[in-house]
Design a protein around this motif. Structure first.
Motif, PDB file in Angstrom:
ATOM      1  N   ALA A 180     -33.133  47.469  62.654  1.00  0.00           N
ATOM      2  CA  ALA A 180     -32.886  46.113  62.137  1.00  0.00           C
ATOM      3  C   ALA A 180     -33.493  45.937  60.748  1.00  0.00           C
ATOM      4  CB  ALA A 180     -33.447  45.076  63.105  1.00  0.00           C
ATOM      5  N   THR A 181     -34.681  46.485  60.529  1.00  0.00           N
ATOM      6  CA  THR A 181     -35.324  46.404  59.213  1.00  0.00           C
ATOM      7  C   THR A 181     -34.492  47.137  58.168  1.00  0.00           C
ATOM      8  OG1 THR A 181     -37.522  46.223  60.195  1.00  0.00           O
ATOM      9  CG2 THR A 181     -37.415  47.010  57.915  1.00  0.00           C
ATOM     10  N   ALA A 182     -34.043  48.339  58.504  1.00  0.00           N
ATOM     11  CA  ALA A 182     -33.229  49.120  57.569  1.00  0.00           C
ATOM     12  C   ALA A 182     -31.895  48.428  57.287  1.00  0.00           C
ATOM     13  CB  ALA A 182     -32.993  50.527  58.115  1.00  0.00           C
ATOM     14  N   LYS A 183     -31.287  47.852  58.308  1.00  0.00           N
ATOM     15  CA  LYS A 183     -30.005  47.171  58.116  1.00  0.00           C
ATOM     16  C   LYS A 183     -30.174  45.938  57.233  1.00  0.00           C
ATOM     17  CE  LYS A 183     -25.829  45.643  60.185  1.00  0.00           C
ATOM     18  NZ  LYS A 183     -24.804  46.191  61.013  1.00  0.00           N
ATOM     19  N   LYS A 184     -31.203  45.141  57.493  1.00  0.00           N
ATOM     20  CA  LYS A 184     -31.433  43.952  56.668  1.00  0.00           C
ATOM     21  C   LYS A 184     -31.690  44.341  55.215  1.00  0.00           C
ATOM     22  CE  LYS A 184     -34.325  39.813  56.236  1.00  0.00           C
ATOM     23  NZ  LYS A 184     -33.792  39.541  54.961  1.00  0.00           N
ATOM     24  N   THR A 185     -32.491  45.360  55.006  1.00  0.00           N
ATOM     25  CA  THR A 185     -32.769  45.834  53.651  1.00  0.00           C
ATOM     26  C   THR A 185     -31.492  46.298  52.976  1.00  0.00           C
ATOM     27  OG1 THR A 185     -35.007  46.498  54.273  1.00  0.00           O
ATOM     28  CG2 THR A 185     -34.083  47.517  52.292  1.00  0.00           C
ATOM     29  N   ALA A 186     -30.672  47.036  53.690  1.00  0.00           N
ATOM     30  CA  ALA A 186     -29.412  47.530  53.137  1.00  0.00           C
ATOM     31  C   ALA A 186     -28.487  46.375  52.770  1.00  0.00           C
ATOM     32  CB  ALA A 186     -28.727  48.468  54.130  1.00  0.00           C
ATOM     33  N   LEU A 187     -28.346  45.411  53.648  1.00  0.00           N
ATOM     34  CA  LEU A 187     -27.459  44.275  53.384  1.00  0.00           C
ATOM     35  C   LEU A 187     -28.003  43.402  52.249  1.00  0.00           C
ATOM     36  CD1 LEU A 187     -26.503  43.301  57.053  1.00  0.00           C
ATOM     37  CD2 LEU A 187     -25.108  44.557  55.377  1.00  0.00           C
ATOM     38  N   ASP A 188     -29.301  43.202  52.208  1.00  0.00           N
ATOM     39  CA  ASP A 188     -29.916  42.406  51.142  1.00  0.00           C
ATOM     40  C   ASP A 188     -29.732  43.036  49.762  1.00  0.00           C
ATOM     41  OD1 ASP A 188     -30.742  40.580  53.034  1.00  0.00           O
ATOM     42  OD2 ASP A 188     -32.870  41.138  52.951  1.00  0.00           O
ATOM     43  N   ASN A 189     -29.545  44.357  49.738  1.00  0.00           N
ATOM     44  CA  ASN A 189     -29.408  45.079  48.474  1.00  0.00           C
ATOM     45  C   ASN A 189     -27.994  45.594  48.241  1.00  0.00           C
ATOM     46  OD1 ASN A 189     -32.261  45.352  47.236  1.00  0.00           O
ATOM     47  ND2 ASN A 189     -32.549  45.711  49.419  1.00  0.00           N
ATOM     48  N   SER A 190     -27.020  45.051  48.968  1.00  0.00           N
ATOM     49  CA  SER A 190     -25.604  45.413  48.838  1.00  0.00           C
ATOM     50  C   SER A 190     -25.368  46.921  48.936  1.00  0.00           C
ATOM     51  CB  SER A 190     -25.044  44.885  47.515  1.00  0.00           C
ATOM     52  OG  SER A 190     -25.235  43.505  47.410  1.00  0.00           O
ATOM     53  N   ALA A 191     -26.019  47.541  49.880  1.00  0.00           N
ATOM     54  CA  ALA A 191     -25.892  48.987  50.065  1.00  0.00           C
ATOM     55  C   ALA A 191     -24.537  49.342  50.653  1.00  0.00           C
ATOM     56  CB  ALA A 191     -26.992  49.504  50.971  1.00  0.00           C
ATOM     57  N   THR A 192     -24.035  50.490  50.251  1.00  0.00           N
ATOM     58  CA  THR A 192     -22.813  51.025  50.838  1.00  0.00           C
ATOM     59  C   THR A 192     -23.137  52.037  51.926  1.00  0.00           C
ATOM     60  OG1 THR A 192     -22.702  52.729  49.124  1.00  0.00           O
ATOM     61  CG2 THR A 192     -21.455  50.686  48.753  1.00  0.00           C
ATOM     62  N   MET A 193     -24.371  52.551  51.904  1.00  0.00           N
ATOM     63  CA  MET A 193     -24.783  53.526  52.908  1.00  0.00           C
ATOM     64  C   MET A 193     -26.307  53.609  52.958  1.00  0.00           C
ATOM     65  SD  MET A 193     -23.345  57.329  53.606  1.00  0.00           S
ATOM     66  CE  MET A 193     -21.777  56.522  53.850  1.00  0.00           C
ATOM     67  N   VAL A 194     -26.824  53.807  54.175  1.00  0.00           N
ATOM     68  CA  VAL A 194     -28.244  54.078  54.363  1.00  0.00           C
ATOM     69  C   VAL A 194     -28.361  55.583  54.582  1.00  0.00           C
ATOM     70  CG1 VAL A 194     -30.304  53.651  55.762  1.00  0.00           C
ATOM     71  CG2 VAL A 194     -28.639  51.819  55.407  1.00  0.00           C
ATOM     72  N   ARG A 195     -29.084  56.248  53.708  1.00  0.00           N
ATOM     73  CA  ARG A 195     -29.215  57.708  53.766  1.00  0.00           C
ATOM     74  C   ARG A 195     -30.387  58.159  54.625  1.00  0.00           C
ATOM     75  NH1 ARG A 195     -24.856  60.334  52.938  1.00  0.00           N
ATOM     76  NH2 ARG A 195     -23.814  59.730  51.038  1.00  0.00           N
ATOM     77  N   LYS A 196     -31.546  57.518  54.430  1.00  0.00           N
ATOM     78  CA  LYS A 196     -32.740  57.988  55.120  1.00  0.00           C
ATOM     79  C   LYS A 196     -33.709  56.833  55.325  1.00  0.00           C
ATOM     80  CE  LYS A 196     -34.217  62.004  53.888  1.00  0.00           C
ATOM     81  NZ  LYS A 196     -34.826  63.111  53.125  1.00  0.00           N
ATOM     82  N   VAL A 197     -34.349  56.842  56.467  1.00  0.00           N
ATOM     83  CA  VAL A 197     -35.417  55.893  56.775  1.00  0.00           C
ATOM     84  C   VAL A 197     -36.634  56.744  57.120  1.00  0.00           C
ATOM     85  CG1 VAL A 197     -36.206  54.035  58.281  1.00  0.00           C
ATOM     86  CG2 VAL A 197     -33.781  54.188  57.661  1.00  0.00           C
ATOM     87  N   HIS A 198     -37.757  56.401  56.501  1.00  0.00           N
ATOM     88  CA  HIS A 198     -38.985  57.147  56.774  1.00  0.00           C
ATOM     89  C   HIS A 198     -40.007  56.203  57.391  1.00  0.00           C
ATOM     90  CE1 HIS A 198     -41.556  60.637  56.273  1.00  0.00           C
ATOM     91  NE2 HIS A 198     -42.521  59.746  56.150  1.00  0.00           N
ATOM     92  N   MET A 199     -40.664  56.684  58.444  1.00  0.00           N
ATOM     93  CA  MET A 199     -41.693  55.887  59.105  1.00  0.00           C
ATOM     94  C   MET A 199     -42.960  56.715  59.240  1.00  0.00           C
ATOM     95  SD  MET A 199     -40.643  55.774  63.115  1.00  0.00           S
ATOM     96  CE  MET A 199     -40.351  57.274  64.043  1.00  0.00           C
ATOM     97  N   SER A 200     -44.082  56.035  59.299  1.00  0.00           N
ATOM     98  CA  SER A 200     -45.348  56.695  59.620  1.00  0.00           C
ATOM     99  C   SER A 200     -45.773  56.203  60.997  1.00  0.00           C
ATOM    100  CB  SER A 200     -46.409  56.397  58.565  1.00  0.00           C
ATOM    101  OG  SER A 200     -46.733  55.030  58.549  1.00  0.00           O
ATOM    102  N   VAL A 201     -46.273  57.122  61.790  1.00  0.00           N
ATOM    103  CA  VAL A 201     -46.659  56.823  63.167  1.00  0.00           C
ATOM    104  C   VAL A 201     -48.143  57.128  63.337  1.00  0.00           C
ATOM    105  CG1 VAL A 201     -46.253  57.358  65.597  1.00  0.00           C
ATOM    106  CG2 VAL A 201     -44.355  57.441  63.972  1.00  0.00           C
ATOM    107  N   GLY A 202     -48.912  56.100  63.601  1.00  0.00           N
ATOM    108  CA  GLY A 202     -50.348  56.267  63.780  1.00  0.00           C
ATOM    109  C   GLY A 202     -50.689  57.057  65.023  1.00  0.00           C
TER     110      GLY A 202
END
Length: 113
Positions: free
Chosen positions: A12-34
């Motif tokens: 959901a975070t990646a999708k909102k960011t993509a839509l807010d920035n008029s993205a045509t594609m999401v290539r990669k999402v990076h997360m850190s896991v404690g």
């Protein structure tokens, strides 16, 4: 199984960011896991991949993760990676990093117009 809710929140975070920035594609999402999160990051990746298959914006998206070690501090001045007992004074250190799951980077493509 809280891995599902974590995977959903990342999606959901990646999708909102993509839509807010008029993205045509999401290539990669990076997360850190404690280290202290007590989640299985491979399971989060699997669930994320299941969710993204339904959305063409995420067609070739990859979810990557890095492990974040514990960082702790103590009132006596100790700073390190001890989780339970301060090696200097025997007190309980405060964990300041290593308990979170964070989205650290989202790579998107946008049309250059």
């Amino acid at each position: 199984m809280h891995e599902y809710s974590i995977a959903y929140d990342i999606f959901a975070t990646a999708k909102k960011t993509a839509l807010d920035n008029s993205a045509t594609m999401v290539r990669k999402v990076h997360m850190s896991v404690g280290e202290m999160t007590m989640i299985n990051p491979e399971q989060v990746v699997f669930l994320f991949n299941t969710m993204k298959d339904e959305d063409p914006l995420f067609k070739d998206c990859i979810l990557e993760y890095t492990d974040t070690p514990v960082k702790s501090v103590c009132k006596c001045g100790y700073e390190g990676s001890e989780k339970y007992v301060c090696p200097d004074c025997g007190g309980m250190p405060e964990i300041v990093d290593g308990r979170e799951v964070r989205v650290t980077n989202i790579e998107i493509e946008v049309d250059e117009e």
